[in-house]
Design an enzyme around this catalytic site. Sequence first.
Site, short mmCIF file in Angstrom:
data_model
loop_
_atom_site.label_atom_id
_atom_site.label_comp_id
_atom_site.label_asym_id
_atom_site.label_seq_id
_atom_site.Cartn_x
_atom_site.Cartn_y
_atom_site.Cartn_z
CG HIS A 1 -23.32 89.96 76.68
ND1 HIS A 1 -22.01 89.55 76.64
CD2 HIS A 1 -24.05 88.92 76.20
CE1 HIS A 1 -21.95 88.33 76.13
NE2 HIS A 1 -23.16 87.92 75.86
CG HIS B 1 -21.87 82.15 78.84
ND1 HIS B 1 -21.11 81.33 78.04
CD2 HIS B 1 -22.72 82.81 78.01
CE1 HIS B 1 -21.47 81.49 76.78
NE2 HIS B 1 -22.44 82.38 76.72
CA CA Z 1 -26.57 84.81 77.08
#
Ligand code: CA
Length: 313
Positions: free
Chosen positions: A7, A49
Amino acid sequence: MTIVIAHRGASGYLPEHTLSAAALAYGMGADFIEQDIVLSKDDIPIVLHDIHLDQVTDVANVFPDRRRGDGRWYARDFELKELKQLCVHERGYPDGSGPIFTQRFPYTRGHFQIPTLQEEIDIIQGLNHSTGGNVGIYTEIKKPAWHNKEGADVTLRTINVLHQNNYKTDLDNIYLQCFDSQELKRIKYELKSELPLIQLIGKNSWDESPNDFEQMVTEKGCRDIAQYAVGIGPAMDLLYTTSVLNNSITSSGLMRFAKNHDLLVHPFTFRVDSLPLSFQNYEEMVQWFVGELKVDGLFTDFVDQTIALIKDN
Ligand code: CA
């Protein structure tokens, strides 16, 4: 076989979405490495992000006058050569008061840059070449409706880069993810992409997309998703309920609905340093999702510790 998705790279150890974090995740044995994509002012897909820059870079110091009326700095307002002048750091609070995870990489150290999608693919494909590995990419289109309002087509630009790097079909070790179901349908039906698509499912309160996520976690919701996507990426707590009587964990039903329609299930986000209250420790949490619920994969900030636990299963 549960796939482990890094992630934002090995973000438990290095600032998220840096090439260093991607390389470390690769070295730790991730099956896939995630990229979140937004567009620069000159329409280049970058790995970041947020649509904002201020929580992970020193933009407030480098370009103090370039904030918008809401007090935030937007990646879309900067050309790539300007974005490259920024130092990326560990994620902090929007007011600049310091890091969110104090045990992670030191907030004020290091020399990291925002990578382009192409640069990150170069690292992963290069490592696949030099190690003989076959690590995949797991790319997310961020806020397509917002980009559209800004006059930008983040999806088209991203898919162009993917195609140029031979990510075209479900044979090419890639998943393409998005919270916005309209955009996923556009990718499949309008852009005629054969890339395997993952419908991300969050909470309506997040304001991530125009979708009604509560509808998606039903039997009918999963049947609809299976028309255009190969799987779902739900927030992990959508997959279980906790009994207040004895604190036991049971499946919410979403896993069953998904499997009734042959959807892969890749929940997010598994963090050693941010456990949901329902679980005593990280091992118990991974054991429940992998050993009992039998998810097909999971997103984690801690690839190494997660792989070590999964191997024991
Ligand atoms: Ca993502």
